[in-house]
Design a protein around this motif. Structure first.
Motif, mmCIF file in Angstrom:
data_model
loop_
_atom_site.group_PDB
_atom_site.id
_atom_site.type_symbol
_atom_site.label_atom_id
_atom_site.label_comp_id
_atom_site.label_asym_id
_atom_site.label_seq_id
_atom_site.Cartn_x
_atom_site.Cartn_y
_atom_site.Cartn_z
ATOM 1 N N ARG A 228 24.007 64.817 41.313
ATOM 2 C CA ARG A 228 24.215 65.348 39.733
ATOM 3 C C ARG A 228 25.557 64.722 39.778
ATOM 4 O O ARG A 228 26.899 63.912 40.708
ATOM 5 C CB ARG A 228 24.560 66.639 39.782
ATOM 6 N N PRO A 229 26.455 64.850 38.349
ATOM 7 C CA PRO A 229 27.688 63.708 38.448
ATOM 8 C C PRO A 229 29.095 64.424 39.614
ATOM 9 O O PRO A 229 28.666 66.282 40.071
ATOM 10 C CB PRO A 229 28.510 64.532 36.805
ATOM 11 N N ILE A 230 29.579 64.203 39.892
ATOM 12 C CA ILE A 230 30.645 64.187 41.447
ATOM 13 C C ILE A 230 31.506 65.450 40.566
ATOM 14 O O ILE A 230 32.004 65.617 41.924
ATOM 15 C CB ILE A 230 31.419 62.962 41.636
ATOM 16 N N ASN A 231 31.939 65.716 39.794
ATOM 17 C CA ASN A 231 32.753 66.977 38.798
ATOM 18 C C ASN A 231 31.730 67.788 39.139
ATOM 19 O O ASN A 231 32.418 69.265 39.165
ATOM 20 C CB ASN A 231 33.086 66.904 37.817
ATOM 21 N N VAL A 232 30.444 67.888 39.496
ATOM 22 C CA VAL A 232 29.477 68.838 39.625
ATOM 23 C C VAL A 232 29.273 69.032 40.714
ATOM 24 O O VAL A 232 28.800 68.805 42.172
ATOM 25 C CB VAL A 232 27.982 68.953 38.940
ATOM 26 N N GLU A 233 29.512 70.414 41.839
ATOM 27 C CA GLU A 233 30.083 71.423 43.087
ATOM 28 C C GLU A 233 27.955 70.787 43.458
ATOM 29 O O GLU A 233 27.486 71.674 42.717
ATOM 30 C CB GLU A 233 30.304 72.248 42.581
ATOM 31 N N ASP A 234 28.097 70.647 44.674
ATOM 32 C CA ASP A 234 26.847 70.848 45.407
ATOM 33 C C ASP A 234 26.235 71.887 45.316
ATOM 34 O O ASP A 234 26.878 73.133 45.472
ATOM 35 C CB ASP A 234 26.760 70.003 46.887
ATOM 36 N N ASP A 235 25.279 72.697 44.863
ATOM 37 C CA ASP A 235 24.603 73.974 44.568
ATOM 38 C C ASP A 235 23.793 73.859 45.909
ATOM 39 O O ASP A 235 22.913 75.500 46.189
ATOM 40 C CB ASP A 235 23.453 73.858 43.820
ATOM 41 N N LEU A 236 23.918 73.016 47.173
ATOM 42 C CA LEU A 236 22.893 73.452 48.251
ATOM 43 C C LEU A 236 21.538 73.915 48.071
ATOM 44 O O LEU A 236 21.161 74.129 49.353
ATOM 45 C CB LEU A 236 23.273 74.920 49.720
ATOM 46 N N GLY A 237 21.286 73.618 46.882
ATOM 47 C CA GLY A 237 19.457 73.897 46.514
ATOM 48 C C GLY A 237 18.726 72.197 46.785
ATOM 49 O O GLY A 237 18.921 71.539 48.224
ATOM 50 N N ASN A 238 18.103 72.409 46.952
ATOM 51 C CA ASN A 238 16.702 70.651 47.723
ATOM 52 C C ASN A 238 17.271 69.652 46.366
ATOM 53 O O ASN A 238 18.090 69.369 45.206
ATOM 54 C CB ASN A 238 14.932 70.683 46.642
ATOM 55 N N ARG A 239 17.535 68.866 47.718
ATOM 56 C CA ARG A 239 18.033 67.730 47.359
ATOM 57 C C ARG A 239 17.108 66.426 46.633
ATOM 58 O O ARG A 239 15.974 66.687 46.830
ATOM 59 C CB ARG A 239 18.465 66.764 48.117
#
Length: 807
Positions: A394-405
């Motif tokens: 996702r865009p870099i200003n969206v925090e990684d949700d630690l879900g499926n990559r």
């Protein structure tokens, strides 16, 4: 590596058990009886040849009885030709004394032993190709003070004017370079080769260079600008050929180990063996490189292996085999927003992104001397490789949700063959040269994307749930024929002319996406086209060491796999979509004045027609759709200049306190769009505008590099500075960056490097250096997708030290 060494030693043992038909040996010296090292010793008119060793000795074994001419050549000395006869099982001794050339001048091979090293030009005819009249450069890697363990592009290409570099890969695995306002994206505007054969997935459909050989094994990098299109095909940028070190012809066995330690846990170990025994010669290397990277989450671990074996089947026929293998495990720290970059450019907000490119490139070759004036070369090659990535995209200003990559995987299966004929003939008392060739290439790409990966943080490309939402097949079949000829009208003036005929057949099909469990299938796209490219060049030798040169060559860029892949099934690909066409023009003056000044000053003009883009259109039902077609053109023009001078040699001739020389590599590039229409959609309405006059993205107007080298005996030190102008990341020339940092200005920057080398004694050397000496904070790229998105920071200050041992 151990297995390769055992195989080579077994071959040598087997050869020793074979009876030698005959033996020619001797010693090569100068007039003072000093041994001459690395003199070329060739049986003229055959494929057999060796080099003199450190003591000036040479040996040629196992060749048929008969009458021969022994040709000995060494830079700085007059060639010597000695006729002799030899019978079966005879041992003959021929010692030779070479005489120094009066002026030691050759405009394409001369370099001063006191300083002017690392840069040169190709000879007029070489290796089954014509270089006369073309803008070309040779980078001699072994003569550079540079961080070769990390393939530091900024240092390697410092003396090659106009080279744009993306410094976004801190691992040194991938090379991103371009020239003349073209895109540096994995060097895809160059036709990238190694030892003359392709190493990219598909130069016709997906020319991204994911593989770069270790610079410790590269003897030289050959660059021919767009004028290479007749003999090598795409692309507009021209040819970039990595020439690997050939088997040592002066000894039966030699070995070398080069070990580098550096900042951020860098460790690189390069190990090499090679030699010549009778009709056989061989070489093999293995490199291990590992490090944590300058940025957070920048770990890398690579392995390279290569083996080459050649066999002189007869006096006229030489057979060869090469195999190259690479594995790469690379963590991708991702991009940064402008705010994050300003806070700390070393930080990373992505720790679950990984990249891997297993790469296997086999090659077979044959060289046959039809006569003393005509020779034939054949190469067969293939690529069995993968491009694998996993991460949160996702865009870099969206925090990684630690879900499926997201998992994306490409599988490349390609093979090809090139046949080349080089013939010299006399016409009106002048020797002319004709080079012709045939090429067949078959490439297949199996592209699987948008897979649902694991929720872990390690390098795992398995798909956890369901299938890949995108599954595409792309095939390319290419047939080509070319002919180019040198016409010599006098000793000073020559003209080259040539033609290339291309036939390309591309096929695209597969699943574009998966919506609510239902596959969205693409209509099968088949495109076949044939066309011809023309070119003409010339040279006028003003003096023995200098010349004017000019060239006009048509070029093209085939429709790529990305051009045929619509973002959505509602998008439409123009059935008349054409390959981008255009031409390169060069005019310059280059050469060497005495032994202390080398230069190449030129003007270029690159016309890039039928650039491909996407515009919005309305169908008969009133719905808006995206239409991909040829939209317009761009023009790049400007100045490229290189000059290097050794003032101490010029003023004093010799010096006991060492030699200091300076170089400047300058480029001023005006790369702008011509008539190029684009559209946008707002509130259901299509707005049209034109990019005419806008600066081409990723094309700085100023690319200047300067340097100085000090030599004293076996010690050498080089300082250099890169001074690069600002650039834009998009064709709209957006100044203010967006929130995701994918568009916006790429500011100008200056960065310095310092490297030194010391040959401790004959078989040992020590190198050390500092890259980004003043720890500048800068970036050269805004990535719209992988390996970003966002700003991709360049590395800050790093240190390295290298110790080499040869035996």
């Amino acid at each position: 590596m151990k297995k390769i060494s055992l195989i080579v030693m077994f071959v040598l043992l087997a050869l020793n058990t074979m009876a030698q038909k005959n033996l020619l040996k001797g010693k090569i010296t100068d007039k003072n009886q000093n041994p001459l090292t690395f003199a070329s010793v060739i049986l003229d008119g055959t494929v057999r040849g060796v080099q003199s060793d450190a003591n000036g000795n040479y040996e040629l074994k196992d060749f048929p009885k008969g009458d021969y001419q022994l040709k000995i050549s060494l830079l700085g000395y007059e060639d010597s030709v000695l006729p002799f006869s030899i019978t079966e099982a005879e041992t003959k001794v021929l010692n030779l004394v070479l005489t120094e050339e009066p002026l030691w001048l050759d405009s394409f091979e001369l370099h001063s032993s006191r300083g002017i090293l690392g840069h040169g030009h190709l000879p007029e005819v070489d290796d089954y190709r014509i270089n006369a009249g073309k803008k070309n450069e040779v980078i001699r890697i072994a003569e550079l003070n540079a961080n070769l363990a990390m393939n530091n592009s900024r240092q390697i290409f410092a003396k090659t004017p106009g080279i744009t570099i993306w410094e976004s890969d801190g691992s040194g695995i991938q090379l991103g370079v371009a020239s003349r306002g073209l895109s540096p994206n994995r060097s895809w505007e160059f036709n990238v080769r190694m030892n003359g054969y392709d190493i990219t997935p598909d130069p016709m459909g997906y020319p991204e260079a994911y593989f770069t050989p270790p610079m410790e094994v590269v003897e030289q990098i050959e660059i021919i600008r767009g004028a290479s299109s007749l003999q090598f095909g795409p692309q507009f940028g021209g040819l970039m050929n990595f020439v690997l070190r050939k088997p040592d012809k002066s000894t039966r066995f030699t070995a070398e180990t080069i070990n580098t330690f550096g900042s951020n846990g860098l460790f690189s170990s390069f190990n090499y063996i090679g030699g010549t025994e009778g009709k056989w010669n061989y070489t093999a290397y293995y490199q291990k490189r590992i490090g944590n990277g300058w940025r957070e989450n920048g770990y890398f671990n690579t392995d390279h292996a290569h083996m080459e074996v050649n066999y002189a089947a007869s006096n006229r026929l030489k057979l060869g085999m090469e195999m190259t293998y690479m594995t790469a495990e690379s963590q991708q720290p991702g991009g940064l927003t402008d705010a994050k970059f300003g806070e700390d450019s070393r930080q990373s907000t992505r720790n679950r992104n990984w990249f891997s490119t297993p790469w296997f490139v086999p090659s077979l070759s044959a060289e046959y001397l039809i006569s003393s004036n005509t020779k034939l070369s054949w190469k067969a090659f293939g690529t069995l490789a993968e491009r694998n990535s996993v991460g949160f995209m996702r865009p870099i200003n969206v925090e990684d949700d630690l879900g499926n990559r997201q998992v994306d995987r490409d599988y490349y299966t390609t093979y090809g063959s090139e046949l080349r004929l080089s013939s010299s003939y006399t016409f009106f008392g002048k020797e002319n040269t004709l080079v012709t060739g045939l090429r067949y290439f078959n490439g297949h790409i199996d592209r699987k994307q948008l897979g649902v990966g694991t929720t872990g943080s390690n390098m795992d490309f398995s798909v956890a749930a369901g299938d890949y939402r995108r599954d595409l097949d792309f095939s390319n079949i290419n047939l080509a024929a070319f002919a180019e000829n040198i016409f010599r009208f006098s000793d000073k003036f020559l003209v080259t002319g040539g033609i290339r005929i291309e036939n390309i057949r591309s096929i695209m099909e597969g699943k574009l996406n998966l919506v609510s469990g239902s596959p969205q299938l693409l209509d099968r796209i088949t495109r076949t086209r044939s066309f011809a490219l023309l070119g003409v060049g010339s040279e006028y030798h003003v003096t023995k060491g200098t010349e004017f040169y000019a060239n006009f060559s048509q070029a093209y860029r085939p429709v790529l796999i990305s051009d045929l892949t619509p973002p959505a099934t509602t998008d439409v690909i123009d059935p008349s979509l054409k390959d981008s066409r255009g031409y390169n023009v060069d005019f310059g003056y280059r050469g060497t004045l005495l032994s202390y000044l080398q230069f190449d000053l030129s003007y270029f003009h690159l016309n890039y027609k039928d650039r491909i883009g996407t515009i919005a259109q309305t169908n008969s039902a009133g719905s808006i759709y995206q239409f991909r077609t040829n939209l317009g053109n761009s023009v790049s023009k400007g100045f490229e200049g290189y000059i290097e001078v050794d003032p101490i040699t010029a003023l004093f001739g010799s010096s006991r306190i060492g030699y200091l020389h300076f170089f400047a590599s300058l480029a001023f590039i005006d790369a702008t769009y011509g008539d190029f229409e684009v559209t946008s959609v707002s509130n259901g309405q299509i707005t049209t505008r034109n990019l005419e006059g806008n600066q081409v993205e990723n094309a700085p107007r100023k690319i200047n590099r300067y340097g100085a080298t000090y030599n004293l005996g076996k010690f050498s030190m080089t300082w250099q500075m890169s001074d690069i102008g600002k650039a834009y990341s998009d064709a709209s020339n957006t100044e203010t960056p967006n929130a995701a940092a994918t568009v916006g200005l790429i500011p100008a920057y200056q960065v310095q490097d310092l490297s030194a080398s010391w040959n401790l004694w004959k078989q040992h050397s020590l190198k050390a250096g500092v890259n980004n000496l003043t720890n500048e904070t800068y970036f050269t790229r805004r990535a719209g997708g992988y390996p970003g998105p966002g700003i991709m920071p360049a590395d800050g200050r790093t240190f390295y030290m290298t110790f080499a041992l040869k035996f």
